[in-house]
Design a protein around this motif. Structure first.
Motif, PDB file in Angstrom:
ATOM      1  N   LYS A   1      -9.317 -52.589 -34.769  1.00 61.15           N
ATOM      2  CA  LYS A   1      -9.658 -53.825 -35.484  1.00 61.15           C
ATOM      3  C   LYS A   1     -10.320 -54.756 -34.475  1.00 61.15           C
ATOM      4  O   LYS A   1      -9.706 -55.167 -33.497  1.00 61.15           O
ATOM      5  N   VAL A   2     -11.603 -55.081 -34.698  1.00 58.13           N
ATOM      6  CA  VAL A   2     -12.376 -55.878 -33.763  1.00 58.13           C
ATOM      7  C   VAL A   2     -12.246 -57.364 -34.105  1.00 58.13           C
ATOM      8  O   VAL A   2     -12.478 -57.778 -35.249  1.00 58.13           O
ATOM      9  N   VAL A   3     -11.883 -58.147 -33.096  1.00 55.37           N
ATOM     10  CA  VAL A   3     -11.711 -59.595 -33.249  1.00 55.37           C
ATOM     11  C   VAL A   3     -12.818 -60.293 -32.466  1.00 55.37           C
ATOM     12  O   VAL A   3     -13.139 -59.887 -31.343  1.00 55.37           O
ATOM     13  N   TYR A   4     -13.388 -61.350 -33.066  1.00 49.48           N
ATOM     14  CA  TYR A   4     -14.471 -62.094 -32.411  1.00 49.48           C
ATOM     15  C   TYR A   4     -14.124 -63.572 -32.322  1.00 49.48           C
ATOM     16  O   TYR A   4     -13.640 -64.170 -33.283  1.00 49.48           O
ATOM     17  N   VAL A   5     -14.335 -64.143 -31.138  1.00 49.70           N
ATOM     18  CA  VAL A   5     -14.218 -65.591 -30.944  1.00 49.70           C
ATOM     19  C   VAL A   5     -15.441 -66.049 -30.170  1.00 49.70           C
ATOM     20  O   VAL A   5     -16.091 -65.249 -29.496  1.00 49.70           O
ATOM     21  N   ALA A   6     -15.754 -67.330 -30.245  1.00 49.01           N
ATOM     22  CA  ALA A   6     -16.924 -67.841 -29.517  1.00 49.01           C
ATOM     23  C   ALA A   6     -16.661 -69.262 -29.039  1.00 49.01           C
ATOM     24  O   ALA A   6     -15.839 -69.981 -29.599  1.00 49.01           O
ATOM     25  N   GLY A   7     -17.373 -69.648 -27.985  1.00 47.88           N
ATOM     26  CA  GLY A   7     -17.229 -70.997 -27.464  1.00 47.88           C
ATOM     27  C   GLY A   7     -17.899 -71.151 -26.121  1.00 47.88           C
ATOM     28  O   GLY A   7     -18.661 -70.283 -25.669  1.00 47.88           O
ATOM     29  N   ALA A   8     -17.600 -72.273 -25.459  1.00 53.42           N
ATOM     30  CA  ALA A   8     -18.158 -72.560 -24.143  1.00 53.42           C
ATOM     31  C   ALA A   8     -17.313 -71.923 -23.043  1.00 53.42           C
ATOM     32  O   ALA A   8     -17.831 -71.403 -22.057  1.00 53.42           O
ATOM     33  N   PHE A   9     -15.996 -72.023 -23.169  1.00 49.87           N
ATOM     34  CA  PHE A   9     -15.055 -71.525 -22.161  1.00 49.87           C
ATOM     35  C   PHE A   9     -15.448 -72.032 -20.767  1.00 49.87           C
ATOM     36  O   PHE A   9     -15.517 -71.277 -19.807  1.00 49.87           O
ATOM     37  N   ASP A  10     -15.694 -73.334 -20.715  1.00 51.70           N
ATOM     38  CA  ASP A  10     -16.110 -73.989 -19.470  1.00 51.70           C
ATOM     39  C   ASP A  10     -14.875 -74.316 -18.626  1.00 51.70           C
ATOM     40  O   ASP A  10     -13.849 -74.755 -19.170  1.00 51.70           O
ATOM     41  N   LEU A  11     -14.947 -74.122 -17.324  1.00 56.18           N
ATOM     42  CA  LEU A  11     -13.813 -74.325 -16.415  1.00 56.18           C
ATOM     43  C   LEU A  11     -12.592 -73.570 -16.945  1.00 56.18           C
ATOM     44  O   LEU A  11     -11.556 -74.155 -17.235  1.00 56.18           O
ATOM     45  N   PHE A  12     -12.707 -72.283 -17.102  1.00 52.80           N
ATOM     46  CA  PHE A  12     -11.692 -71.439 -17.727  1.00 52.80           C
ATOM     47  C   PHE A  12     -10.285 -71.865 -17.328  1.00 52.80           C
ATOM     48  O   PHE A  12      -9.948 -71.909 -16.142  1.00 52.80           O
ATOM     49  N   HIS A  13      -9.454 -72.198 -18.316  1.00 54.15           N
ATOM     50  CA  HIS A  13      -8.154 -72.805 -18.039  1.00 54.15           C
ATOM     51  C   HIS A  13      -7.060 -72.238 -18.946  1.00 54.15           C
ATOM     52  O   HIS A  13      -7.323 -71.334 -19.766  1.00 54.15           O
ATOM     53  N   VAL A  14      -5.830 -72.768 -18.794  1.00 54.45           N
ATOM     54  CA  VAL A  14      -4.684 -72.232 -19.531  1.00 54.45           C
ATOM     55  C   VAL A  14      -4.810 -72.414 -21.046  1.00 54.45           C
ATOM     56  O   VAL A  14      -4.250 -71.620 -21.806  1.00 54.45           O
TER      57      VAL A  14
END
Length: 373
Positions: free
Chosen positions: A203-216
């Motif tokens: 089952k393939v899950v997709y998310v999207a975004g900037a994910f800038d300064l990857f954090h908790v």
């Protein structure tokens, strides 16, 4: 193969550090360390130790422990590791040797934190990832907050032009603290990638975004998204797109830096580089996406005013996930603003120490336990 070969002793590798604002440079160092052995044990220093020897950390020790545990090459995290690496520590965790990058790490007294393991011949060195460091990222935010923070969405083109030069402080004299341009390559992406494709039954899950300064906050969200299926794909928006919907001088990290930071996360299987802002039917069909997720943070409209998640909502496969973590990139910047003077002092002191050691090395009279203050 003989019976004895099957019983070959595992090589256990030790790494330690602050791991503040965990970024792809940290991950790359740990990737290289894991390649030197079979099991990677990572010690993380406490807030108290970091404040004493280096200056205030941006993230708390609990946040840093969690971030390091999520790096896919890490097998075990040791909380509260001593700032100076000792033979007793290596022996306690049955580690054959310690690995560190080729940058400089010293105590508050200017003493090499690895002098004991170096003297014992239980030290290995790997190449530091040029173009990024925690000091560098803090410097980018300090520059952003001083000159360009929240100047308005309509200035995004000018802001983006400036953001490519964030942190290039002409006064920097240390090659470790000072910033240099990160040069992405396909080889680096291959090194960070799992190289896996979803199985027909996944089952393939997709998310999207900037994910800038990857954090908790990102980490907890990706863990929750990963739990929705078997194969997690993360779409990363371009710098221009991120700047359109976040404004000011965002993103702080460019697209290639953000790609590597996300790829280092153990919950992520694949990344779409420069993903479209709207989750289209073509994208979903191409990757055979069955679930599309977004957090509880506000969703900005696309350039034409449309809902970027209209298609997955139409298909009935959109899920809003509550990761129970309110951390955002903006909150990190606020932390830097609140403690700006402390972080400026921290960066300045670190650079002075490194410059002093480099000067001593150039004069040929530096040893591993040299006080440079």
């Amino acid at each position: 193969m003989s019976d004895h070969e099957g019983d070959k002793k595992q090589i256990r590798v030790w790494c330690d550090g602050c791991y503040d604002m965990v970024h792809f440079g940290h991950a790359n160092s740990l990737r290289q360390a894991k390649a030197l052995g079979d099991v990677l044990i990572v010690g993380v220093h406490t807030d108290e130790e970091i404040s004493k020897h280096k200056g205030p950390p941006v993230f708390t020790q609990q946040e840093r422990y969690k971030m390091v545990r999520a790096i896919k090459w890490v097998d075990q995290v040791v909380e509260g590791a001593p700032y100076v690496t000792t033979l007793e520590t290596l022996d306690k965790y049955q580690c054959d040797f310690c690995v560190h990058g080729d940058d400089i790490t010293v105590t508050a007294d200017g003493i090499d934190t690895y002098h004991l393991v170096k003297k014992a011949g239980r030290y290995r060195e790997v190449s530091r990832t040029a173009g990024v460091s925690t000091t560098d990222l803090v410097g980018r935010m300090l520059l952003l907050t001083r000159e360009h923070f929240k100047r308005g969405d309509k200035e995004y083109t000018v802001a983006l032009d400036h953001s490519s030069n964030l942190g290039t402080d002409s006064t920097a004299r240390s090659p470790y603290t000072g910033c240099s341009q990160f040069l992405p390559t396909t080889q680096k992406i291959i090194q960070f990638s799992n190289g896996l494709s979803p199985k027909p039954t996944d089952k393939v899950v997709y998310v999207a975004g900037a994910f800038d300064l990857f954090h908790v906050g990102h980490l907890d969200f990706l863990e929750a998204a990963h739990a929705q299926g078997d194969f997690l794909i993360v779409g990363l928006h371009t710098d221009l797109e991120v700047n359109r919907y976040k404004g000011s001088n965002y993103p702080i990290m460019n697209l290639h830096e953000r790609v590597l930071s996300v790829l280092a996360c153990k919950y992520v299987h694949e990344v779409v580089i420069g993903a479209p802002y709207s989750v289209t039917a073509d994208l979903m069909d191409h990757f055979k996406v069955q679930v599309v997720c977004h957090g509880f943070t506000p969703i900005a409209s696309d350039t034409d005013g449309s809902d970027p998640y209209a298609e997955p909502k139409k298909r009935g496969c959109f899920r809003a996930l509550n990761s129970a973590n309110s951390m955002t990139t903006e909150e990190i910047v606020k932390r830097i603003i609140r403690h700006r003077l402390e972080f400026e002092l921290r960066n300045s002191r670190k650079e002075q120490k490194e410059s002093a050691i480099l000067k001593t090395k150039q004069n040929g009279d530096y040893d591993n336990k040299n006080d440079v203050n």
